[in-house]
Design an enzyme around this catalytic site. Structure first.
Site, PDB file in Angstrom:
ATOM      1  N   GLU A   1     -34.070 139.678  -6.080  1.00 45.10           N
ATOM      2  CA  GLU A   1     -34.812 139.078  -6.236  1.00 45.10           C
ATOM      3  C   GLU A   1     -35.760 138.921  -4.765  1.00 45.10           C
ATOM      4  O   GLU A   1     -37.286 138.651  -5.458  1.00 45.10           O
ATOM      5  CB  GLU A   1     -34.515 137.904  -6.326  1.00 45.10           C
ATOM      6  CG  GLU A   1     -33.164 137.566  -7.199  1.00 45.10           C
ATOM      7  CD  GLU A   1     -32.583 135.501  -7.609  1.00 45.10           C
ATOM      8  OE1 GLU A   1     -33.455 134.831  -6.991  1.00 45.10           O
ATOM      9  OE2 GLU A   1     -31.580 136.110  -7.178  1.00 45.10           O
TER      10      GLU A   1
ATOM     11  N   SER B   1     -32.154 141.659 -11.492  1.00 43.45           N
ATOM     12  CA  SER B   1     -32.426 142.691 -10.105  1.00 43.45           C
ATOM     13  C   SER B   1     -30.907 143.808 -10.264  1.00 43.45           C
ATOM     14  O   SER B   1     -30.970 144.301  -8.362  1.00 43.45           O
ATOM     15  CB  SER B   1     -31.622 141.046  -9.068  1.00 43.45           C
ATOM     16  OG  SER B   1     -30.989 140.795  -8.999  1.00 43.45           O
ATOM     17  N   HIS B   2     -30.073 143.296 -10.185  1.00 41.27           N
ATOM     18  CA  HIS B   2     -28.823 144.707  -9.996  1.00 41.27           C
ATOM     19  C   HIS B   2     -28.885 145.697 -11.370  1.00 41.27           C
ATOM     20  O   HIS B   2     -28.160 146.269 -11.361  1.00 41.27           O
ATOM     21  CB  HIS B   2     -27.534 143.927  -9.641  1.00 41.27           C
ATOM     22  CG  HIS B   2     -27.512 143.443  -8.456  1.00 41.27           C
ATOM     23  ND1 HIS B   2     -27.422 141.852  -8.556  1.00 41.27           N
ATOM     24  CD2 HIS B   2     -27.345 143.553  -7.529  1.00 41.27           C
ATOM     25  CE1 HIS B   2     -27.782 142.143  -7.058  1.00 41.27           C
ATOM     26  NE2 HIS B   2     -27.321 142.872  -6.413  1.00 41.27           N
TER      27      HIS B   2
END
Lengths: 345, 345
Positions: free
Chosen positions: B194, B53-54
């Site tokens: 997320e 998610s990063h």
């Protein structure tokens, strides 16, 4: 002052009279006069602010720890300035609050000269709330964060036996035009003192509060206290905060980890021998001279968004009431306190 | 390298090749070469470690913020040592990671001379995970804690509209004989990235994750993202941690509060202009030269108590796999990345 026949008749006692009475008790059980005054102010302050799980309810625990020799009420803390910003405190098995008081001048010097003080305290017994440690810094325009570990009574997330203490953390900041913003919270779902209040009242704990001695979920406060343990708040994230507090307070300071506490022959002793990490920062060094105004802006926004009240607000209200009308206490409890101060047995 | 016809065929790409590709993209959208390299290493590192998610999922957001001029990819941070321990960083509307890199020498100097560095960074865009900021300090035997605020998308406990960012905090410590212990967690129930992955997959959020634009509970990721907001983790206690992060990162640094972000004409920009407070401590000043051994002792105890794994463990496993076999990525995503690097449109 009516209702002498009612068992739990509540009266109101002047704050300074209560403090003085508690100081007599601490002295009688072997603390030095200055430590007696510091602990009494702290404990009476908790009672005054309605933080009753850290108020006079704790006196028997203090007394047991002193009587058994588990804690040294006459300890003279050792303060070492290891750098212009870093202060190492050995409480020498005494209480944490007199150790913090003894470091006051060193802390002020560090903050004045470098804008920050790291205060690593070890071999200290912290048996009270944390907000009395940090609130005074915020009153002087400083930001303070504190971590304390304790007795192992909290299971890590996913685990079945206790490793962490209730490991509270606190922070305090000034607020322009208002009382300081002070957060003080255990990283357990519930503070240990509250579980003990449930046990005294024989009321069940909310589901998810803790486990019994087999590691199974339990809502029985007696089971949680007798070999069981509390859960960390907020699942794995809260458990990680407990981990951080444990390492900052117990390891970084050179102190004991929570699970290393062993009362040995000191039967009945209750105070945890642990550590405390305090970080004090002067926000004026941070790049905004209007820090307290910025905090006030944020506080306003929180209430606008529908948050019911600000952290610490209830304490301030209780304090104002107690300063006006006295600290509420049952006659029975006051009787016991007076007996303790007089008899010292 | 098979499966060219399958839409989501996964292949594995060499980490350095991925980093180089991402660096080309950042450069093409107007960052300086050093900033491109720093952001690429960070972003590719997240992908490598399974913190997807990063990872490259964030590239469109980086690109949009750069294209619209919301963030300055060529900013030269201003570093001011305000005391031997206190470093003030103005990222000048650039990214947080190059600002941290620019302060590296000042941080090392502060930690060496006083055992602590307080790094107050403002006007910085932090659009990634926090662990890459703190892990390197732990590898060198230091303890690091970091707080970052962001875009207002988290409601305070009891409130109905967003005030806080997802406000992550991270801490890292050395562990004797093992990889550093690194915790990095949003103070929201779920990280924003997320939620966006849920929206892309059209899967509902777990109950309690967030609210819609009217402040009512919602499990629809689209509703949470479109004018709704996330909840803080762990009820009022997690909300208090979010408050602490907001004040440390947004106010103490002289930076922006999360709710002050306003993209204005920069349509599509995604990076939050906020602040970051980093605290680096040398544990050798704390009173125990065996700090890393003490951490290892605690880690062992956590696993003994039944905790499934240590924070960060999954990332290290993913990293080791990726270093051996390459970073897993779908051919489709790789195709898009290459197109972005080549076309720059």
């Amino acid at each position: 002052m009516t209702g002498m026949t009612a068992e739990h008749a509540e009266i109101r006692v002047d704050f300074h009279a209560l403090k003085s009475l508690l100081s007599d008790i601490f002295s009688r059980y072997g603390t030095s006069p200055s430590t007696a005054d510091i602990l009494a102010a702290n404990c009476a302050g908790c009672e005054r602010d309605g933080a009753i799980s850290h108020g006079i309810f704790r006196i028997p625990g203090y007394v047991a720890s002193l009587r058994t020799g588990w804690v040294d009420g006459t300890a003279v803390p050792d303060i070492v300035g290891v750098s212009p910003s870093f202060i190492r405190v050995d409480a020498r098995n005494g209480f944490a609050q007199p150790a913090l008081a003894a470091a006051a001048r060193a802390i002020d010097g560090a903050v004045e000269s470098t804008g920050v003080a790291i205060v690593a305290t070890r071999n200290s017994h912290h048996f009270s709330a944390l907000w009395p440690d940090v609130e005074p810094f915020a009153r002087r325009g400083l930001v303070a964060i504190s971590f304390v570990n304790g007795l192992a009574n909290v299971v890590p997330h996913g685990g079945r036996s206790p490793v962490y203490g209730t490991n509270p953390m606190a922070f305090a900041t000034p607020v322009a035009g208002a009382e300081p913003l002070v957060v003080d919270q255990a990283t357990s779902v519930m503070a240990n003192g509250e579980v003990r209040l449930h046990a005294l009242a024989n009321t069940p704990l909310p589901p998810g509060t803790g486990v019994d001695s087999d590691g199974n979920p339990s809502t029985d406060p007696h089971a949680v206290l007798a070999g069981g343990a509390l859960n960390a708040f907020g699942g794995y994230k809260g458990s990680s905060i407990a981990l951080m507090v444990e390492l900052m307070a117990g390891a970084l300071t050179g102190g004991q980890l929570s699970f290393e506490n062993d009362f040995g022959d000191c039967v009945g002793a209750q105070t945890p021998k642990a550590g405390q990490l305090l970080i004090v920062i002067d926000p004026r060094r941070g790049g905004n001279s209007q820090f307290a105004q910025r905090v006030a802006l944020l506080c306003g926004r929180l209430l606008d968004a529908g948050q019911e009240r600000l952290p610490g607000e209830r304490r301030y209200r209780n304090r104002a009431n107690a300063e006006r009308f006295g600290v509420p206490i049952s006659e029975e409890k006051l009787f016991h306190l007076k007996a303790l101060a007089a008899n010292g047995t």
